[in-house]
Design a protein around this motif. Structure first.
Motif, PDB file in Angstrom:
ATOM      1  N   UNK A  13      40.936  14.216  47.620  1.00  0.00           N
ATOM      2  CA  UNK A  13      40.228  15.297  46.937  1.00  0.00           C
ATOM      3  C   UNK A  13      40.997  16.590  47.064  1.00  0.00           C
ATOM      4  N   UNK A  14      40.798  17.464  46.098  1.00  0.00           N
ATOM      5  CA  UNK A  14      41.465  18.754  46.131  1.00  0.00           C
ATOM      6  C   UNK A  14      40.835  19.668  47.167  1.00  0.00           C
ATOM      7  N   UNK A  15      41.332  20.891  47.253  1.00  0.00           N
ATOM      8  CA  UNK A  15      40.823  21.834  48.239  1.00  0.00           C
ATOM      9  C   UNK A  15      41.095  23.259  47.795  1.00  0.00           C
TER      10      UNK A  15
ATOM     11  N   UNK B 187      57.013  31.581  58.885  1.00  0.00           N
ATOM     12  CA  UNK B 187      56.716  30.448  59.761  1.00  0.00           C
ATOM     13  C   UNK B 187      56.653  29.186  58.903  1.00  0.00           C
ATOM     14  N   UNK B 188      57.381  28.160  59.271  1.00  0.00           N
ATOM     15  CA  UNK B 188      57.433  26.935  58.478  1.00  0.00           C
ATOM     16  C   UNK B 188      56.148  26.125  58.635  1.00  0.00           C
ATOM     17  N   UNK B 189      55.556  25.731  57.502  1.00  0.00           N
ATOM     18  CA  UNK B 189      54.404  24.821  57.507  1.00  0.00           C
ATOM     19  C   UNK B 189      54.785  23.584  56.692  1.00  0.00           C
ATOM     20  N   UNK B 190      54.214  23.439  55.509  1.00  0.00           N
ATOM     21  CA  UNK B 190      54.663  22.393  54.591  1.00  0.00           C
ATOM     22  C   UNK B 190      54.195  22.729  53.185  1.00  0.00           C
ATOM     23  N   UNK B 191      54.898  22.240  52.175  1.00  0.00           N
ATOM     24  CA  UNK B 191      54.499  22.528  50.799  1.00  0.00           C
ATOM     25  C   UNK B 191      53.056  22.107  50.542  1.00  0.00           C
ATOM     26  N   UNK B 192      52.352  22.886  49.749  1.00  0.00           N
ATOM     27  CA  UNK B 192      50.954  22.728  49.339  1.00  0.00           C
ATOM     28  C   UNK B 192      49.990  23.463  50.261  1.00  0.00           C
ATOM     29  N   UNK B 193      50.457  23.958  51.412  1.00  0.00           N
ATOM     30  CA  UNK B 193      49.583  24.688  52.333  1.00  0.00           C
ATOM     31  C   UNK B 193      49.475  26.133  51.873  1.00  0.00           C
ATOM     32  N   UNK B 194      48.601  26.385  50.906  1.00  0.00           N
ATOM     33  CA  UNK B 194      48.566  27.678  50.220  1.00  0.00           C
ATOM     34  C   UNK B 194      47.358  28.544  50.586  1.00  0.00           C
ATOM     35  N   UNK B 195      46.388  27.979  51.320  1.00  0.00           N
ATOM     36  CA  UNK B 195      45.260  28.779  51.787  1.00  0.00           C
ATOM     37  C   UNK B 195      45.224  28.739  53.304  1.00  0.00           C
ATOM     38  N   UNK B 196      44.493  29.683  53.915  1.00  0.00           N
ATOM     39  CA  UNK B 196      44.633  29.868  55.359  1.00  0.00           C
ATOM     40  C   UNK B 196      43.336  30.391  55.967  1.00  0.00           C
TER      41      UNK B 196
ATOM     42  N   UNK C 144      43.663  33.074  68.128  1.00  0.00           N
ATOM     43  CA  UNK C 144      44.748  33.575  67.274  1.00  0.00           C
ATOM     44  C   UNK C 144      45.460  32.445  66.514  1.00  0.00           C
ATOM     45  N   UNK C 145      44.911  31.235  66.530  1.00  0.00           N
ATOM     46  CA  UNK C 145      45.533  30.127  65.813  1.00  0.00           C
ATOM     47  C   UNK C 145      45.209  30.202  64.320  1.00  0.00           C
ATOM     48  N   UNK C 146      46.105  29.624  63.525  1.00  0.00           N
ATOM     49  CA  UNK C 146      45.948  29.571  62.079  1.00  0.00           C
ATOM     50  C   UNK C 146      45.726  28.131  61.646  1.00  0.00           C
ATOM     51  N   UNK C 147      44.942  27.956  60.564  1.00  0.00           N
ATOM     52  CA  UNK C 147      44.648  26.614  60.058  1.00  0.00           C
ATOM     53  C   UNK C 147      44.840  26.600  58.546  1.00  0.00           C
ATOM     54  N   UNK C 148      45.544  25.580  58.056  1.00  0.00           N
ATOM     55  CA  UNK C 148      45.857  25.495  56.628  1.00  0.00           C
ATOM     56  C   UNK C 148      45.617  24.072  56.128  1.00  0.00           C
ATOM     57  N   UNK C 149      44.809  23.893  55.082  1.00  0.00           N
ATOM     58  CA  UNK C 149      44.660  22.574  54.477  1.00  0.00           C
ATOM     59  C   UNK C 149      45.886  22.235  53.632  1.00  0.00           C
ATOM     60  N   UNK C 150      46.263  20.960  53.633  1.00  0.00           N
ATOM     61  CA  UNK C 150      47.455  20.533  52.885  1.00  0.00           C
ATOM     62  C   UNK C 150      47.383  19.037  52.639  1.00  0.00           C
TER      63      UNK C 150
ATOM     64  N   UNK D 233      45.500  13.969  53.041  1.00  0.00           N
ATOM     65  CA  UNK D 233      44.898  15.280  53.252  1.00  0.00           C
ATOM     66  C   UNK D 233      44.718  15.536  54.748  1.00  0.00           C
ATOM     67  N   UNK D 234      45.026  16.759  55.165  1.00  0.00           N
ATOM     68  CA  UNK D 234      44.920  17.112  56.577  1.00  0.00           C
ATOM     69  C   UNK D 234      44.863  18.623  56.724  1.00  0.00           C
ATOM     70  N   UNK D 235      44.555  19.063  57.915  1.00  0.00           N
ATOM     71  CA  UNK D 235      44.569  20.486  58.245  1.00  0.00           C
ATOM     72  C   UNK D 235      45.659  20.726  59.259  1.00  0.00           C
ATOM     73  N   UNK D 236      46.521  21.704  58.984  1.00  0.00           N
ATOM     74  CA  UNK D 236      47.627  22.045  59.880  1.00  0.00           C
ATOM     75  C   UNK D 236      47.165  23.115  60.856  1.00  0.00           C
ATOM     76  N   UNK D 237      47.420  22.896  62.134  1.00  0.00           N
ATOM     77  CA  UNK D 237      47.109  23.892  63.156  1.00  0.00           C
ATOM     78  C   UNK D 237      48.405  24.589  63.572  1.00  0.00           C
ATOM     79  N   UNK D 238      48.413  25.907  63.499  1.00  0.00           N
ATOM     80  CA  UNK D 238      49.614  26.700  63.798  1.00  0.00           C
ATOM     81  C   UNK D 238      49.283  27.694  64.917  1.00  0.00           C
TER      82      UNK D 238
END
Length: 337
Positions: free
Chosen positions: A41-43, A289-298, A305-311, A330-335
């Protein structure tokens, strides 16, 4: 000669001790782990409730809720058709989801995730947030080009604010003003949070198609992520004057950490651009900071102080246009550090 050698030694020592100081200016952030979500599913937006250790991420026609402690699934909020964003009113134990395809907002119980009600709003509600000044839920409605004001105590619409432009994201200064990104005209629209009347409009200098928006309430500075021009514009919220501009990526989300004084823009190319606020009128680009392509929201956890991005992993679309999501990725990246 000895004097010259002594001066050179001092210079070398000064340079050597300067490098650690320069290195410390970086965030030290990197990808810590991926939090997998098996369904497809999209996000769009993601919201982090650091106080209660929860992550709410839009996903297809539901909202997935994860733990910030271990990434485990806590549950999900179903039947949020075309979900875009999530807002919380913790004092009422209620949350709100903007349903873009249903032209409505779903009300849910934070403790049980059970849907309590569905409120009709404008057409294609997108971003949504809770204004702690007016104690109201505000949605940005893309197609009807307005904002809906919802009273979370009664769960009733109390006003509609015409904007005359497609609203992307909105923030509050906590003092009675709401700022909205107008995507079509690259304008920040300002309206009163209690009278619901427009106050003014600021043309964004050097930025096109604003999407992400954040604010530092202490310095009254807006951080505007402009996707088409790949620019972050920092604006004085009092008069609309541009304070600084920085090149970033194709962003769709911006957050601000008031503790670290850093604004982060999530870029679909696979980076997070970090901009540090040195004072109200001085800013510096820190790093990508390197994440991965498609991780466009945050989303940001202000307690850690951690960041989370769906991708998700993608592949070229044979029909052209936006790449196709590879099922099951689909997953959430923790930075963080």
């Amino acid at each position: 000669m000895k004097k010259n050698l002594f001066k050179i030694a001092i210079l070398i020592a000064t340079i050597a001790t300067s490098f650690p100081a320069i290195a410390q200016q970086k965030t030290g952030f990197h990808v810590l782990k991926d939090l997998p979500i098996g369904s497809s599913g999209g996000w769009d937006y993601i919201l982090v409730d650091g106080a209660n250790k929860r992550i709410y991420t839009s996903h297809g026609n539901q909202v997935n809720v994860l733990s910030t402690v271990n990434g485990d699934s806590i549950g999900y909020i179903p039947k949020t058709m075309g979900v875009h964003g999530i807002a919380l009113v913790n004092s009422l134990d209620k949350g709100y989801v903007s349903n873009g395809r249903a032209n409505s907002v779903s009300v849910f119980d934070i403790k049980t995730l059970k849907v309590l009600a569905e409120i009709p709003v404008g057409t294609n509600p997108d971003a949504i947030f809770y204004d702690d000044f007016s104690k109201k839920i505000i949605t940005c409605n893309g197609r009807s080009k307005d904002a809906t004001i919802v009273d979370p105590v009664a769960d009733k619409v109390v006003a509609t604010v015409p904007l005359g432009d497609k609203p992307e994201t909105a923030v509050s200064d906590g003092k009675g003003k709401v700022f909205v990104n107008g995507e079509g005209t690259s304008t920040v629209i300002v309206f009163d949070a209690t009278s619901y009347k427009e106050i003014t409009r600021y043309k964004i200098d050097g930025g096109e198609s604003p999407s992400g928006l954040a604010i530092d309430r202490t310095t009254n500075r807006l951080f505007i992520g402009c996707g088409d021009s790949k620019t972050m514009v920092i604006m004085d919220a009092a008069d609309g004057k541009t304070i600084a501009k920085f090149p970033i990526g194709g962003t769709d989300g911006v957050v601000f950490d008031p503790g670290l004084k850093i604004a982060y823009a999530s870029n679909g190319e696979g980076t997070i651009s970090a901009i540090r606020e040195l004072n109200a009128n001085k800013f510096e680009f820190v790093e990508n900071i390197t994440t991965e392509p498609s991780a466009r929201t945050i989303g940001i956890d202000l307690t850690t102080h951690k960041l989370y991005l769906p991708a998700a992993k993608t592949e070229p679309n044979p029909a052209g246009g936006r790449p196709k999501q590879i099922p099951g990725t689909f997953h959430v990246i923790e930075v963080g550090k």
